[in-house]
Design an enzyme around this catalytic site. Sequence first.
Site, short mmCIF file in Angstrom:
data_model
loop_
_atom_site.label_atom_id
_atom_site.label_comp_id
_atom_site.label_asym_id
_atom_site.label_seq_id
_atom_site.Cartn_x
_atom_site.Cartn_y
_atom_site.Cartn_z
N ARG A 66 29.56 106.38 64.73
CA ARG A 66 29.99 107.11 65.93
C ARG A 66 31.47 107.42 65.78
O ARG A 66 32.12 106.97 64.84
CB ARG A 66 29.69 106.34 67.23
CG ARG A 66 29.69 104.85 67.19
CD ARG A 66 31.01 104.20 66.96
NE ARG A 66 32.04 104.63 67.90
CZ ARG A 66 33.33 104.56 67.68
NH1 ARG A 66 33.79 104.07 66.53
NH2 ARG A 66 34.19 104.97 68.57
N GLY A 67 31.98 108.23 66.69
CA GLY A 67 33.34 108.74 66.56
C GLY A 67 33.30 110.13 65.97
O GLY A 67 32.68 110.36 64.93
N ARG A 108 24.37 114.93 68.38
CA ARG A 108 25.40 114.56 69.35
C ARG A 108 26.12 115.85 69.77
O ARG A 108 26.95 116.36 69.03
CB ARG A 108 26.42 113.58 68.76
CG ARG A 108 25.88 112.26 68.21
CD ARG A 108 25.34 111.32 69.28
NE ARG A 108 26.29 111.01 70.32
CZ ARG A 108 27.22 110.05 70.26
NH1 ARG A 108 27.36 109.33 69.17
NH2 ARG A 108 28.00 109.81 71.30
N GLN A 216 32.66 99.82 73.07
CA GLN A 216 33.34 100.15 71.81
C GLN A 216 34.72 99.49 71.72
O GLN A 216 35.17 99.13 70.63
CB GLN A 216 33.48 101.67 71.66
CG GLN A 216 32.17 102.41 71.49
CD GLN A 216 31.68 102.99 72.79
OE1 GLN A 216 31.84 102.39 73.85
NE2 GLN A 216 31.07 104.17 72.73
N ASP A 257 36.77 113.72 71.48
CA ASP A 257 35.59 114.28 70.81
C ASP A 257 35.58 115.81 70.85
O ASP A 257 34.91 116.43 70.04
CB ASP A 257 34.32 113.74 71.46
CG ASP A 257 34.10 112.28 71.11
OD1 ASP A 257 33.30 112.01 70.20
OD2 ASP A 257 34.75 111.41 71.72
N LYS A 268 35.46 109.52 75.56
CA LYS A 268 34.49 108.55 76.07
C LYS A 268 34.62 108.37 77.57
O LYS A 268 35.72 108.37 78.12
CB LYS A 268 34.67 107.22 75.33
CG LYS A 268 33.63 106.17 75.66
CD LYS A 268 32.21 106.66 75.42
CE LYS A 268 31.96 107.13 74.01
NZ LYS A 268 30.59 107.65 73.82
#
Length: 381
Positions: A66-67, A108, A216, A257, A268
Amino acid sequence: MPRILESRPTLSRAPLSGAPWFAVEMEPATGEVILLDQRALPAREVYFAYDTPDGVAEAIRDMVVRGAPAIGITAAYAMAQCARAERGEPAMFLVAMGAAGRVLGRTRPTAVNLAWAIARMARRAAEVARMHPDERAAALIAEAESIHREDVAACRTIGKLGAALVPDDGRRVLTHCNAGALATGGYGTALGVIRAIREAGRAVHVLADETRPYLQGARLTAWELAADGIDVEVITDNMAGHLFARGEIGCVVVGSDRIARNGDVANKIGTYGVAVLAGVHGVPFVVAAPWSTVDLSTPTGAEIPIEQRSESEVTRIGDIQLVPSGVRARHPAFDVTPAKWVAAIVTERGVVRPSAGETMEALSTAGAVGSTAGGESGEPA
């Protein structure tokens, strides 16, 4: 099913992350995409090896990796993996590459780096389609590795530029979610700023929001920083206001993101609230992200798609049920912070100050790394 590796993998080349552990790499000898299972951290360091783009897509969807930058690199390696497997004529090769790109692109929707990396790999595939299958596979692997190397270099530049924006007043730096080496090709964006502060010989003390519901901050940011010997404390998300009011926070540094043209920032879920608290208390709110996260085709944050994830990630932690059976839960994975709350956005191209009215277009034609919009490099946000 992925192959589970018994220990930290040794590659046939040095990891491009530049670190002993890594979020994503490709083993050139086998074509496997190797991912650190971030769901298992901090308790276990487990790596999976994937041999198909479909398997990699599932790993992205399930948050093994993720990221935003790391997802883009992972997708690029999966596209290279497809090129390695497809031995057919140019038309068949391009069809296969297109199909792989579509599967990966649906995993995503918020992280623009994913679509950016897929599009770059698709362009390279079109350029080399008529080459011998071995040559075009080598070209796509080289392209994916270039994306990876460029991200690491960008993170290091972002770290240096961002470090100059963090006040040297001894107060703590607050971060939300994980924007470190685990979320990128290596070094990190927000945590790259933290690392650069320490490398410059300055003291740095970090508060990591736990980042509900996926934790996270508690699981990943704390793991990374502790491994580097950097002073870090974990707080629950709802403690931040209390600590702002007590004057304990001197700066906020987060990743992103997707960044819209006007400087609105998707990150996030929970980031927006942190930004408002920072603004109310006169604390700089700094966003660190590579240029590949900037989406000039999206005018404002209102047009950024927000991924809706499973309710179970809110209602349960592992085997523990937190919410009564039959009660619904919401899980938007991201929120959008309006540009007016963003003191500075740091990319490898330079610094933009959205709260002062600057837009990301100010850096759209920037050629020199380290150039800035609206001020000299190192001017406090």
